[in-house]
Design a protein around this motif. Structure first.
Motif, short mmCIF file in Angstrom:
data_model
loop_
_atom_site.label_atom_id
_atom_site.label_comp_id
_atom_site.label_asym_id
_atom_site.label_seq_id
_atom_site.Cartn_x
_atom_site.Cartn_y
_atom_site.Cartn_z
N VAL A 153 0.86 -1.19 0.00
CA VAL A 153 0.00 0.00 0.00
C VAL A 153 0.89 1.23 0.00
N THR A 154 1.21 1.71 -1.19
CA THR A 154 2.15 2.81 -1.36
C THR A 154 1.39 4.10 -1.64
N ARG A 155 0.64 4.55 -0.63
CA ARG A 155 -0.06 5.84 -0.74
C ARG A 155 0.05 6.55 0.60
N GLN A 156 -0.97 7.33 0.97
CA GLN A 156 -0.89 8.18 2.16
C GLN A 156 -1.42 7.46 3.40
N ILE A 157 -1.35 8.16 4.54
CA ILE A 157 -1.68 7.56 5.82
C ILE A 157 -3.10 7.02 5.85
N GLY A 158 -4.05 7.83 5.35
CA GLY A 158 -5.43 7.38 5.35
C GLY A 158 -5.63 6.12 4.53
N ASP A 159 -4.93 6.02 3.39
CA ASP A 159 -5.03 4.84 2.56
C ASP A 159 -4.50 3.60 3.29
N VAL A 160 -3.44 3.80 4.07
CA VAL A 160 -2.88 2.69 4.84
C VAL A 160 -3.92 2.19 5.84
N LEU A 161 -4.58 3.10 6.55
CA LEU A 161 -5.59 2.69 7.52
C LEU A 161 -6.75 1.97 6.82
N LEU A 162 -7.15 2.43 5.65
CA LEU A 162 -8.26 1.80 4.93
C LEU A 162 -7.87 0.45 4.35
N GLY A 211 6.93 7.13 6.73
CA GLY A 211 6.06 8.15 7.29
C GLY A 211 4.58 7.83 7.19
N THR A 212 4.21 6.74 6.50
CA THR A 212 2.79 6.40 6.36
C THR A 212 2.41 5.15 7.13
N LEU A 213 3.38 4.36 7.56
CA LEU A 213 3.07 3.06 8.15
C LEU A 213 2.91 3.10 9.67
N GLU A 214 3.13 4.27 10.28
CA GLU A 214 3.00 4.34 11.74
C GLU A 214 1.58 4.03 12.20
N MET A 215 0.60 4.21 11.30
CA MET A 215 -0.78 3.86 11.62
C MET A 215 -0.93 2.37 11.92
N LEU A 216 0.05 1.55 11.48
CA LEU A 216 0.00 0.10 11.68
C LEU A 216 0.87 -0.35 12.85
N ARG A 217 1.53 0.59 13.51
CA ARG A 217 2.39 0.23 14.63
C ARG A 217 1.55 -0.40 15.74
N GLY A 218 1.89 -1.61 16.15
CA GLY A 218 1.13 -2.30 17.19
C GLY A 218 -0.06 -3.08 16.66
N ASN A 219 -0.29 -3.09 15.34
CA ASN A 219 -1.39 -3.85 14.76
C ASN A 219 -1.13 -5.34 14.95
N PRO A 220 -2.03 -6.07 15.62
CA PRO A 220 -1.76 -7.48 15.93
C PRO A 220 -1.77 -8.39 14.71
N ASP A 221 -2.28 -7.91 13.58
CA ASP A 221 -2.33 -8.73 12.37
C ASP A 221 -1.04 -8.67 11.55
N VAL A 222 -0.13 -7.75 11.90
CA VAL A 222 1.04 -7.48 11.07
C VAL A 222 2.31 -7.94 11.77
N ARG A 223 3.17 -8.67 11.01
CA ARG A 223 4.46 -9.10 11.57
C ARG A 223 5.52 -8.02 11.40
#
Length: 372
Positions: free
Chosen positions: A8-17, A41-53
């Motif tokens: 997902v190579t776009r902006q922060i909102g796209d990462v969350l979606l 700078g866009t992946l911090e929204m996924l920091r701590g996400n339990p689904d992501v290694r």
């Protein structure tokens, strides 16, 4: 599938979606390792996400040497690549990472035909005038491996403690308001925001302002000074996404424009009042928190509409939403539709929502706030 790469190579909102896709993949393959590739700078929204290694952050501009290093790192490392963007670069990375790929592709033209031939499963994007929400579009990438529709659930970052000075200022029933927008064509007029803050304060609600570190964000927040008495107007300062999630989860209501923070508020399951201009809600409305069996459906145009805990307001103009980047169709363009959404309308809708909130008004009964 033992290992998956989501691109997902776009902006922060796209990462969350993209988190519903990631969560659905975890639901389908509980023991798989799921990594996410995106821009720095866009992946911090996924920091701590339990689904992501693992989070694999890359510069927006790799250069030749950087591209080679990334390709060596990814080469055939995964059983399946889910290309959640239609760009050439995203598809190239997917082709490098795995022999099996599902991806979003443009409807026609350019490299669309080549991308389709390289994919095991292609999902043609609807475009900004389509009726398919981007969350549903991304979830369709899993169609060949799903017998039933996957759960469509946004996953927000886990809450982190707020700075002590901010936590001490917060009153029960506070309202979070996000005034900045990245682009002028999404910016609700700051004078409208000032009027809104005054009306909320008059109803006894404390307003907490959020924004990032950019000069534009700081200016938009600074323009709110004096819009309400000091105890009822608080600048949250600079928060990371975990702290911001914690602030949102404690709010009685969030109000904001078409921005990533509005999507984050919806993911935190707080009541959301979103102010939309030219953006098409059927594609980009904040995704509500609903039970799996309920269908999310937004109308293209409505003065006020609600799905789940998300309420969306639009201008009563025949051209809205146009799906373009403002009236002149470029990022720095202005709009006629956003100024047409009067702050009195927004305040009235906000107080209606707050009247049914589980959070009391600071120093009083929420029913009193409704009458105010």
């Amino acid at each position: 599938m033992h290992s998956l790469l989501v691109i997902v190579t776009r902006q922060i909102g796209d990462v969350l979606l993209t988190t519903p896709l990631i969560h659905a993949a975890r639901h389908r393959w509980p023991d798989a390792a799921i990594d996410v590739l995106g821009f720095e700078g866009t992946l911090e929204m996924l920091r701590g996400n339990p689904d992501v290694r693992e989070l694999i952050a890359t510069p927006p501009r790799l250069g030749f040497a950087g591209g080679l290093r990334l390709m060596r790192r990814l080469w055939r490392r995964y059983d399946l690549a889910l290309v959640a963007e239609a760009s050439d670069r995203a598809h190239l990375m997917g082709a490098v990472a795995s022999r099996h790929r599902a991806g979003l592709v443009p409807p026609a033209g350019g490299s669309s035909g080549l991308k389709k031939r390289l994919l095991d499963h292609a999902v043609v994007v609807a475009g900004d005038l389509g009726e398919v929400h981007v969350v549903q579009e991304k979830l369709a990438l899993l169609a060949p491996w799903q017998e039933l529709a996957p759960p469509a659930r946004l996953v927000a970052p886990p809450s982190q403690p707020l700075p002590a000075p901010l936590a001490r200022q917060l009153a029960p029933g506070y309202v979070v308001v996000h005034t900045p927008s990245m682009w002028p064509y999404k910016q609700w007029p700051l004078e409208h925001f000032r009027t809104l803050l005054g009306l909320l304060a008059a109803a006894g609600r404390q307003v907490v302002l959020t924004g990032g570190p950019s000069a534009g964000d700081r200016a938009a927040i600074g323009a709110m000074q004096g819009a309400a008495p000091a105890p009822l107007l608080v600048d949250a300062g600079l928060l990371d996404f975990g702290q911001l999630a914690g602030l949102l989860r404690g709010a009685a209501l969030y109000i904001g424009p078409d921005t990533s923070v509005s999507h984050l508020a919806a993911a935190c399951e707080v009541p959301v009042l979103a102010i939309f201009g030219p953006t098409h809600p059927q594609r980009w409305a904040p995704w509500p928190a609903l039970p799996r069996e309920q269908v999310v459906h937004w109308q293209r145009r409505a003065s006020v509409q609600s799905v789940g805990q998300v309420t969306l307001m639009q201008a009563e103009l025949p051209c809205a939403p146009c799906g373009k980047a403002g009236c002149e169709d470029h990022r720095m363009s202005g709009t006629e539709c956003l100024p047409a959404i009067r702050p009195e309308r927004v305040a009235q809708e906000a107080l209606r929502i707050l009247a049914h909130s589980r959070h009391p008004r600071a120093g009083g009964d929420p029913e009193h706030a409704r009458s105010a």
